[in-house]
Scaffold this motif. Sequence first.
Motif, mmCIF file in Angstrom:
data_model
loop_
_atom_site.group_PDB
_atom_site.id
_atom_site.type_symbol
_atom_site.label_atom_id
_atom_site.label_comp_id
_atom_site.label_asym_id
_atom_site.label_seq_id
_atom_site.Cartn_x
_atom_site.Cartn_y
_atom_site.Cartn_z
ATOM 1 N N LYS A 206 8.952 9.397 -8.565
ATOM 2 C CA LYS A 206 9.615 9.319 -9.868
ATOM 3 C C LYS A 206 10.389 8.005 -9.910
ATOM 4 C CE LYS A 206 12.753 12.158 -12.562
ATOM 5 N NZ LYS A 206 13.728 13.209 -12.436
ATOM 6 N N LEU A 207 10.190 7.238 -10.971
ATOM 7 C CA LEU A 207 10.902 5.975 -11.094
ATOM 8 C C LEU A 207 12.307 6.253 -11.646
ATOM 9 C CD1 LEU A 207 10.672 2.812 -11.048
ATOM 10 C CD2 LEU A 207 10.132 3.000 -13.458
ATOM 11 N N LEU A 208 13.327 5.965 -10.849
ATOM 12 C CA LEU A 208 14.694 6.256 -11.291
ATOM 13 C C LEU A 208 15.308 5.055 -11.980
ATOM 14 C CD1 LEU A 208 16.063 8.149 -8.160
ATOM 15 C CD2 LEU A 208 15.144 9.110 -10.276
ATOM 16 N N GLU A 209 15.087 3.877 -11.418
ATOM 17 C CA GLU A 209 15.770 2.701 -11.931
ATOM 18 C C GLU A 209 15.021 1.456 -11.462
ATOM 19 O OE1 GLU A 209 20.258 0.776 -11.504
ATOM 20 O OE2 GLU A 209 19.639 2.418 -10.220
ATOM 21 N N ILE A 210 15.055 0.417 -12.287
ATOM 22 C CA ILE A 210 14.472 -0.860 -11.839
ATOM 23 C C ILE A 210 15.628 -1.824 -11.619
ATOM 24 C CG2 ILE A 210 13.021 -2.823 -12.491
ATOM 25 C CD1 ILE A 210 11.373 -0.850 -14.178
ATOM 26 N N ILE A 211 15.772 -2.297 -10.389
ATOM 27 C CA ILE A 211 16.833 -3.263 -10.098
ATOM 28 C C ILE A 211 16.164 -4.613 -9.902
ATOM 29 C CG2 ILE A 211 18.693 -3.892 -8.491
ATOM 30 C CD1 ILE A 211 18.695 -0.813 -7.757
ATOM 31 N N ARG A 212 16.453 -5.536 -10.800
ATOM 32 C CA ARG A 212 15.777 -6.829 -10.714
ATOM 33 C C ARG A 212 16.459 -7.721 -9.690
ATOM 34 N NH1 ARG A 212 11.851 -6.314 -14.013
ATOM 35 N NH2 ARG A 212 12.137 -5.154 -15.926
ATOM 36 N N SER A 217 14.137 -16.155 -8.304
ATOM 37 C CA SER A 217 13.052 -16.011 -7.340
ATOM 38 C C SER A 217 11.964 -15.077 -7.834
ATOM 39 C CB SER A 217 13.588 -15.452 -6.030
ATOM 40 O OG SER A 217 13.893 -14.098 -6.207
ATOM 41 N N ALA A 218 12.298 -14.269 -8.859
ATOM 42 C CA ALA A 218 11.383 -13.211 -9.245
ATOM 43 C C ALA A 218 10.018 -13.757 -9.646
ATOM 44 C CB ALA A 218 11.992 -12.402 -10.381
ATOM 45 N N ASN A 219 10.011 -14.911 -10.320
ATOM 46 C CA ASN A 219 8.751 -15.421 -10.838
ATOM 47 C C ASN A 219 8.218 -16.590 -10.037
ATOM 48 O OD1 ASN A 219 8.347 -13.633 -12.895
ATOM 49 N ND2 ASN A 219 9.755 -14.736 -14.251
ATOM 50 N N LEU A 220 8.551 -16.629 -8.768
ATOM 51 C CA LEU A 220 8.145 -17.768 -7.936
ATOM 52 C C LEU A 220 6.649 -18.066 -8.070
ATOM 53 C CD1 LEU A 220 9.749 -19.557 -6.077
ATOM 54 C CD2 LEU A 220 9.323 -17.983 -4.218
#
Length: 341
Positions: A206-212, A217-220
């Motif tokens: 179950k997806l509870l939360e998305i922590i970015r 760096s996310a789109n390296l």
Amino acid sequence: REVEEKNVSMNKDEFKGVWVYIEQVGGQARNVGYELLNEGRKLADAMGQELAGILIGDNVDQLTKEVFARGADTIYLVEGKEFSHYSTDAYTITLTDLIHTYKPAVILMGATNDGRDLGPRVAGRVGTGLTADCTNLGIDPATGLVAWTRPAFGGNIMATILCPDHRPQMGTIRPNVFKRSAPDYSRTGEIIRVDSKVKMTDIRTKLLEIIREGVASANLEEAEIIVSGGRGLSKPESFALIEELAEVLGGAVGASRAVVDAGWKPALYQVGQTGKTVGPKVYFACGISGAIQHVAGMSSSDIVIAINKDPEAPIFKIANYGIVGDVMEVIPALIDEIKKV
Ligand code: FAD
């Protein structure tokens, strides 16, 4: 074993066509899918077979135009709310079902976090092999099979792997090792809509939360400008200069392994053989020596700008522009100049 036996008993000649899994996040396709369509087109043409794009997601039919434009002849489209976020169960069930029904000869997937999760599971379920983390593809002239090339033994050899006995032939390929083709929007093809067979009870997580993670760096792997820092920054606090330069340029932040090993930055910033493979328009290597394992992850950058105080540093051999100087002086001067523009 049951799955394996079922697969072996299948007639390999029944398996036709090259498939490219089009990974998407929130309805946005990741570049790697389009890079693989370009390469998949060449394989399909060499094999005299069709190229198909596989689109699984929630409201992803708006991507079909682009998938055709990038080279697909056919698209297998599976949509549903259960695919709104990547889930191992929902996606594995669906891709496995598509393979059993339509029997492709070859499947290419990005060696992304999702691709590295999905590919091996699906390969296990359909009883075939998978070559992970490839850096090149071709056709083996002797057998006509796909020749999957990947670094092995810590990057000391490049291994070429064939999958002679099972189908489909599957592999994950690193993002940025192939270029995307220019889109041709006059291309169209057949869309095969397939109903999802996933039941909500099949999804065990179950997806509870998305922590970015830090945006920088996310789109390296998709960034057009990357500013990377190495051990030449001397101490973790100095890394702020790399972040500032990236920010004024609107780029992403990368790091060498020396920086990651020293704990200055988390592993997801690492560029190189055991980190991410990147292919930006401009790559700044600041205080990075240019070890072969680092270069393996950024050599497809269009323009490399190196800043290093040692004029003999190997990075200057591959740099388009080199600045011999102290990063602590050169980077602030660059930031000042860029801010004036
Ligand atoms: P160094 O090699 O120490 O270089 C620092 C550079 O900064 C030097 O060239 C120096 O001249 C310069 N410098 C120092 N002070 C200044 C200053 N004030 N101003 C300007 N320049 C300065 N490495 C990776 O990066 N990515 C990988 O994925 C990776 N995978 C690996 C896998 C294996 C199996 C192995 C064995 C190694 C791997 N490595 C990887 C490590 C790699 O071999 C190098 O050790 C590493 O890249 C070195 O990082 P660096 O360039 O930051 O540090």
